[in-house]
Design a protein around this motif. Structure first.
Motif, PDB file in Angstrom:
ATOM      1  N   TRP A  74       1.094   4.943  37.598  1.00 23.15           N
ATOM      2  CA  TRP A  74       0.525   5.998  36.754  1.00 23.15           C
ATOM      3  C   TRP A  74      -0.980   6.118  36.999  1.00 23.15           C
ATOM      4  O   TRP A  74      -1.514   7.238  37.091  1.00 23.15           O
ATOM      5  CB  TRP A  74       0.812   5.673  35.279  1.00 23.15           C
ATOM      6  CG  TRP A  74       0.059   6.524  34.308  1.00 23.15           C
ATOM      7  CD1 TRP A  74       0.341   7.823  33.956  1.00 23.15           C
ATOM      8  CD2 TRP A  74      -1.109   6.147  33.566  1.00 23.15           C
ATOM      9  NE1 TRP A  74      -0.577   8.266  33.032  1.00 23.15           N
ATOM     10  CE2 TRP A  74      -1.473   7.252  32.779  1.00 23.15           C
ATOM     11  CE3 TRP A  74      -1.860   4.980  33.483  1.00 23.15           C
ATOM     12  CZ2 TRP A  74      -2.568   7.235  31.923  1.00 23.15           C
ATOM     13  CZ3 TRP A  74      -2.953   4.953  32.645  1.00 23.15           C
ATOM     14  CH2 TRP A  74      -3.297   6.077  31.884  1.00 23.15           C
ATOM     15  N   ILE A  75      -1.673   4.998  37.121  1.00 26.50           N
ATOM     16  CA  ILE A  75      -3.103   5.021  37.426  1.00 26.50           C
ATOM     17  C   ILE A  75      -3.362   5.787  38.717  1.00 26.50           C
ATOM     18  O   ILE A  75      -4.310   6.576  38.812  1.00 26.50           O
ATOM     19  CB  ILE A  75      -3.660   3.585  37.530  1.00 26.50           C
ATOM     20  CG1 ILE A  75      -3.685   2.905  36.164  1.00 26.50           C
ATOM     21  CG2 ILE A  75      -5.072   3.578  38.148  1.00 26.50           C
ATOM     22  CD1 ILE A  75      -4.108   1.441  36.196  1.00 26.50           C
ATOM     23  N   GLU A  76      -2.514   5.573  39.711  1.00 26.84           N
ATOM     24  CA  GLU A  76      -2.686   6.225  41.010  1.00 26.84           C
ATOM     25  C   GLU A  76      -2.576   7.738  40.920  1.00 26.84           C
ATOM     26  O   GLU A  76      -3.058   8.455  41.813  1.00 26.84           O
ATOM     27  CB  GLU A  76      -1.658   5.686  42.002  1.00 26.84           C
ATOM     28  CG  GLU A  76      -1.875   4.227  42.387  1.00 26.84           C
ATOM     29  CD  GLU A  76      -0.720   3.649  43.188  1.00 26.84           C
ATOM     30  OE1 GLU A  76       0.290   4.375  43.377  1.00 26.84           O
ATOM     31  OE2 GLU A  76      -0.812   2.483  43.606  1.00 26.84           O
ATOM     32  N   GLN A  77      -1.958   8.263  39.863  1.00 30.78           N
ATOM     33  CA  GLN A  77      -1.789   9.703  39.699  1.00 30.78           C
ATOM     34  C   GLN A  77      -2.923  10.352  38.904  1.00 30.78           C
ATOM     35  O   GLN A  77      -2.971  11.585  38.780  1.00 30.78           O
ATOM     36  CB  GLN A  77      -0.452   9.990  38.986  1.00 30.78           C
ATOM     37  CG  GLN A  77       0.768   9.442  39.701  1.00 30.78           C
ATOM     38  CD  GLN A  77       0.875   9.917  41.138  1.00 30.78           C
ATOM     39  OE1 GLN A  77       0.762  11.112  41.418  1.00 30.78           O
ATOM     40  NE2 GLN A  77       1.089   8.979  42.052  1.00 30.78           N
ATOM     41  N   LEU A  78      -3.841   9.553  38.373  1.00 30.75           N
ATOM     42  CA  LEU A  78      -4.934  10.105  37.586  1.00 30.75           C
ATOM     43  C   LEU A  78      -5.960  10.814  38.478  1.00 30.75           C
ATOM     44  O   LEU A  78      -6.108  10.460  39.657  1.00 30.75           O
ATOM     45  CB  LEU A  78      -5.646   8.983  36.815  1.00 30.75           C
ATOM     46  CG  LEU A  78      -4.874   8.320  35.681  1.00 30.75           C
ATOM     47  CD1 LEU A  78      -5.666   7.133  35.141  1.00 30.75           C
ATOM     48  CD2 LEU A  78      -4.564   9.312  34.579  1.00 30.75           C
ATOM     49  N   PRO A  79      -6.666  11.804  37.953  1.00 22.57           N
ATOM     50  CA  PRO A  79      -7.762  12.412  38.727  1.00 22.57           C
ATOM     51  C   PRO A  79      -8.800  11.356  39.105  1.00 22.57           C
ATOM     52  O   PRO A  79      -9.093  10.463  38.305  1.00 22.57           O
ATOM     53  CB  PRO A  79      -8.355  13.431  37.743  1.00 22.57           C
ATOM     54  CG  PRO A  79      -7.265  13.706  36.763  1.00 22.57           C
ATOM     55  CD  PRO A  79      -6.484  12.429  36.630  1.00 22.57           C
ATOM     56  N   TYR A  80      -9.302  11.448  40.315  1.00 23.38           N
ATOM     57  CA  TYR A  80     -10.316  10.522  40.826  1.00 23.38           C
ATOM     58  C   TYR A  80      -9.817   9.078  40.863  1.00 23.38           C
ATOM     59  O   TYR A  80     -10.613   8.131  40.769  1.00 23.38           O
ATOM     60  CB  TYR A  80     -11.619  10.596  40.011  1.00 23.38           C
ATOM     61  CG  TYR A  80     -11.997  11.971  39.547  1.00 23.38           C
ATOM     62  CD1 TYR A  80     -12.133  13.030  40.460  1.00 23.38           C
ATOM     63  CD2 TYR A  80     -12.206  12.241  38.195  1.00 23.38           C
ATOM     64  CE1 TYR A  80     -12.480  14.312  40.029  1.00 23.38           C
ATOM     65  CE2 TYR A  80     -12.546  13.515  37.756  1.00 23.38           C
ATOM     66  CZ  TYR A  80     -12.673  14.544  38.676  1.00 23.38           C
ATOM     67  OH  TYR A  80     -13.004  15.800  38.255  1.00 23.38           O
TER      68      TYR A  80
END
Length: 214
Positions: free
Chosen positions: A199-205
């Motif tokens: 999920w972190i990998e899908q966040l902006p930036y």
């Protein structure tokens, strides 16, 4: 269910402008900023992170915690539903996090227990049968507690409740906290941590956290 992450709220365009301004304070390099608002008429509808600002963000991120203070100012709000055994590990991240949880102590008898209230995706037939038996006893104690309000019965509920019980919390974190989590948990044996890191990998930036490319 492994873990559920919903209702994500990120930094507003105005917050991003403020964060970048602060990031450039040490070198008085505000004139090099190339980010700008995305607008629709008179309304601000988004934020376009410029190449200069992104490059500085990435360099500071790569330089380590003491240099990337701007990441502590990038908020992330998210509603998380996960088993108690996962929350026990998450609670080690005390600095930079705030959470409001659904109260197990006060609301444990609010509704009847069902199998869907627990994480059980890796259980075999024998283990799931044990869980279903426990759920049956929890519901018996629940009914008795609702009828008597006897604290002794309430204790039976609290101490019998398995750690696979799913609890929901609204959590506030920041990109620095997420960077620490990602570094130490991305290859964790718990599915919940690996899914959290995806999920972190899908966040902006997210490249500022993972070290990947934009």
């Amino acid at each position: 269910m492994s873990i559920k992450l919903t209702n994500v709220v990120l930094a507003s365009p105005e917050q991003m402008e403020f964060i970048i301004e602060g990031m450039r304070n040490p070198m008085n390099s505000w004139k090099k900023s190339d980010s700008e608002y995305e607008t629709a008429g008179y309304d601000i509808v988004g934020f376009d992170l410029g190449e200069n600002d992104h490059s500085l963000m990435q360099r500071l991120s790569n330089a380590g915690t003491e240099h990337r203070k701007y990441m502590r100012m990038m908020p992330v709000y998210v509603r998380i539903t996960a088993p108690l055994y996962w929350w026990k590990e998450f609670d080690t991240y005390k600095v930079g996090t705030v959470a409001n949880s659904c109260s197990t102590m006060h609301k444990i008898a609010e509704k009847e227990f069902t199998l869907e209230d627990f994480s059980h995706e890796h259980m075999d037939i024998a283990s799931e049968t044990c869980l279903e038996t426990t759920i049956g006893y929890l519901n018996l104690f629940r009914e008795e507690y609702l009828n008597t309000k006897d604290k002794y019965i309430w204790w039976q509920l609290i101490q019998l409740l398995p750690s696979s019980y799913n609890q929901t919390r609204n959590v506030m974190m920041n990109y620095e906290v997420l960077a620490n989590i990602y570094k130490s948990r991305k290859d964790h044996k718990l599915d919940e941590w690996r899914n959290f890191c995806k999920w972190i990998e899908q966040l902006p930036y997210s490249e500022l956290i993972t070290g990947g490319k934009r």
